[in-house]
Scaffold this active site. Structure first.
Site, PDB file in Angstrom:
ATOM      1  N   TYR A 442       0.793  -1.411  -0.089  1.00  0.00           N
ATOM      2  CA  TYR A 442       0.010  -0.017  -0.204  1.00  0.00           C
ATOM      3  C   TYR A 442       0.897   1.302   0.045  1.00  0.00           C
ATOM      4  CZ  TYR A 442      -0.053  -0.237   5.205  1.00  0.00           C
ATOM      5  OH  TYR A 442       0.284  -0.312   6.422  1.00  0.00           O
ATOM      6  N   GLU A 443       0.004   2.271  -0.065  1.00  0.00           N
ATOM      7  CA  GLU A 443       0.817   3.795  -0.565  1.00  0.00           C
ATOM      8  C   GLU A 443       1.590   3.674  -1.732  1.00  0.00           C
ATOM      9  OE1 GLU A 443      -0.961   5.954   0.942  1.00  0.00           O
ATOM     10  OE2 GLU A 443      -1.622   4.358   2.514  1.00  0.00           O
ATOM     11  N   GLY A 444       1.460   3.033  -2.650  1.00  0.00           N
ATOM     12  CA  GLY A 444       2.191   2.698  -3.843  1.00  0.00           C
ATOM     13  C   GLY A 444       3.144   1.642  -3.883  1.00  0.00           C
TER      14      GLY A 444
END
Length: 598
Positions: A442-444
């Site tokens: 997550y978060e890229g």
């Protein structure tokens, strides 16, 4: 049951002996009085909160998970989570590094960084509830109107309300230009938001009276793609002009994701059914505001893996000292026992030292970045602000991807130290592995971070920022180049620093001819850059340790630091040679594979 001891001594070492953070703070008026004694005292209390309040809830929260009432859409967090959050608020912890204008304590971000590392070691799932609020706070503080700041930031600073970021939709992950959530303008200046979001961490819970959702959506006349995305405040309960709570907004949890880890955190499917929203920033410029929160979250995710690496290492070390099995290859070590403790075996030590080296190197990098962030926002000198922001931009994808990859390596190795017991829930090790796994996604995803680093942050400005970091390496090399005792730490980073220029130029030239070359090399490239950065900080830590020893300091802490540095440079840093070779192998062996992937 696992245990946890806050690594206060190592935090103090990095802050005060390696980075001398208080000297930086003296140049920032709002932090001029933040001395070492204050920092240490606050973090000692922070460590007590993490170990006494949130750590005991980690395994029980994982086993219980969150519960959704499908009729009311209310989510109940695991037993004890709500009470722990109330203690967090009562202690004033949410306000630690927030602006006094909104009720904050105005302390440097490095305090929040270290506190959250300890909270992540203690209970990553719980920590995500208050943790996301900091990113939402930062986005509103930078891009919100004065009215929005006054309406929301006081309650977010106090911890009365939490915040989330609502980006992802089922049909689009990182490609936010594909999102479909709509925003219709209303005569009163508000908007009606309609759409569905997934994977929203802390998206619904019972800890606070309100949740401030920051939602990405498209105006009805928005241009296509990422240039047509706007950002909106969509509170769970509408907020009246006097700050009191009004009617229930039509944004609610439609389901909870069933996940591999972080079971104690409510990862929500959010339904937005004509909910009242308020634009943050300019129309179709939502990504500018959201990136403030996303970058904060990326640093935070690196911190999550740092915390898990530390707690996994501590427990694996204790187990290795206690567990007896077989005899040492070089002869009996524990003559009073039927077998030797497994810590005598070389490969067990390699696994332990790997985790220790990645934890301590990652901590130095994380603390350095928190100081950069403070300088970027608060330093009176515009050039210092600009330079700090530029350096932080370069290091953010490394913090996110390198630290989480290392967390994956370290937690798995620490589980391996336990042998079969590591695979059993009651020891707690398998939870650290499961909880860490999301941090790489997550978060890229870490591949996205790698593309961002190589494509945008380095090739995008012809390596200018990388050269600035290279100057830091060169300064250290020049300072210690004739010191024979530093040679084993200085020579590797000097060599890699020289190699990086040629390596980067070569990849940039190939990428100009064929963009897939950048995609093929990016992940390997980020790990090479990560080792250059870690190597720099490990050399600086070794430098301090050698000076202390030469001055007659007999504290074993410094010998331990030197031994770990030697291990890092001998056993982990050489990975860079292989990575550069695989990066140079090019894209053809990946893309010319239609038959293999048929």
């Amino acid at each position: 049951m696992p245990t946890y001891t806050p690594p206060l001594r190592d935090m103090q070492f990095v802050m005060h002996e390696v980075l001398d953070v208080t000297s930086d703070f003296k140049a920032i008026p709002k932090y001029a009085e933040a001395d070492a004694e204050t920092i240490n005292a606050v973090l000692e209390e922070a460590g007590k909160f993490a170990t006494e309040v949130t750590f005991p809830l980690n395994m029980s929260g994982d086993a219980e998970g969150c519960t959704l009432n499908k009729e009311t859409h209310a989510v109940t967090t695991p037993k004890g989570f709500k009470e722990a959050y109330h203690k967090y608020v009562e202690g004033g912890w949410p306000a630690l590094s927030c602006d006094p204008a909104y009720g904050g304590q105005g302390l440097p971000l490095v305090l929040n960084q270290c506190f959250y590392e300890m909270l992540n070691s203690a209970n990553q799932a719980w920590t995500m509830y208050p943790g996301l609020t900091h990113g939402a706070y930062a986005a509103l503080a930078e891009h919100g109107t004065e009215e929005q700041k006054q309406l929301y930031l006081h309650k977010m600073t106090s911890g009365e309300w939490t915040g989330t970021m609502c980006l992802t939709e089922a049909h689009c992950g990182t490609d936010l230009g594909l999102m479909r959530t709509k925003a219709e303008a209303q005569p009163d200046g508000s908007y009606l938001i309609t759409g569905n979001k997934i994977f929203i961490s802390a998206g619904e819970h019972d800890m606070t009276s309100n949740i401030v959702h920051l939602v990405l959506a498209r105006l009805t006349d928005a241009p296509p793609g990422i240039k047509g995305v706007s950002l909106f405040i969509v509170p769970k309960f509408n907020v009246e002009k006097d700050g009191s709570l009004g009617s229930r907004n039509s944004i609610y949890c439609g389901g909870l994701e069933h996940k591999m880890g972080i079971h104690g955190n409510a990862t929500a499917q959010i339904v937005i059914d004509g909910a009242r929203g308020y634009m943050v920033g300019q129309p179709n410029k939502g990504m500018q505001a959201m990136f403030v929160m996303m970058n904060a979250a990326r640093l935070g995710v690196g911190n999550q893996s740092l915390g898990l690496t530390e707690v996994a290492y501590q427990n694996a070390l204790a187990y290795a000292k206690d567990r007896i099995q077989m005899r040492s290859l070089s002869g009996v070590k524990a003559k009073d026992k039927p077998a030797d403790p497994i810590i005598v075996h070389p490969d067990v030590r390699k696994m332990l030292l790997t985790a220790k080296a990645y934890a301590e190197g990652g901590r130095a990098l994380a603390i350095y970045c928190s100081v950069l962030l403070d300088k970027a926002h608060n330093h009176p000198d515009e050039k210092v602000r600009k330079d700090s922001d530029e350096m932080l931009s370069l290091l953010t994808p490394i913090v996110k991807a390198f630290s989480t990859d290392n967390g994956h390596i370290a937690t798995n190795m620490c589980l391996q130290v336990f042998g079969g017991h590591g695979f059993i829930k009651e020891w707690g090790m398998e939870q650290f592995v499961r909880d860490n796994r999301i941090n790489m996604i997550y978060e890229g995803t870490n591949t996205i971070q790698s593309l961002d680093l190589l494509g945008r942050k380095i090739l995008g400005n012809n390596g200018a920022t990388l050269k600035k970091f290279g100057k830091l390496v060169a300064q250290l090399v020049e300072e210690e180049g004739v010191n024979e005792k530093m040679a084993e730490f200085i020579n590797p980073i000097a060599y890699l620093g020289d190699q990086m220029t040629k390596f980067t130029t070569e990849l940039g030239f190939k990428g100009f001819q064929n963009p897939d070359e950048v995609g093929a090399a990016a992940v390997d490239y980020l790990r090479v850059a990560g080792h250059l950065v870690h190597g720099y900080f490990w050399a600086r830590m070794a430098q301090v340790a050698l000076r202390e020893i030469a001055a007659g300091n007999t504290d074993p802490f410094y010998q331990a630091k030197l031994q770990t540095a030697r291990f890092y440079f001998a056993k982990l840093f050489p990975e860079t040679a292989t990575l550069m070779r695989t990066a140079r192998a090019g894209s053809k062996v990946l893309m010319d594979t239609d038959a293999a992937l048929a």
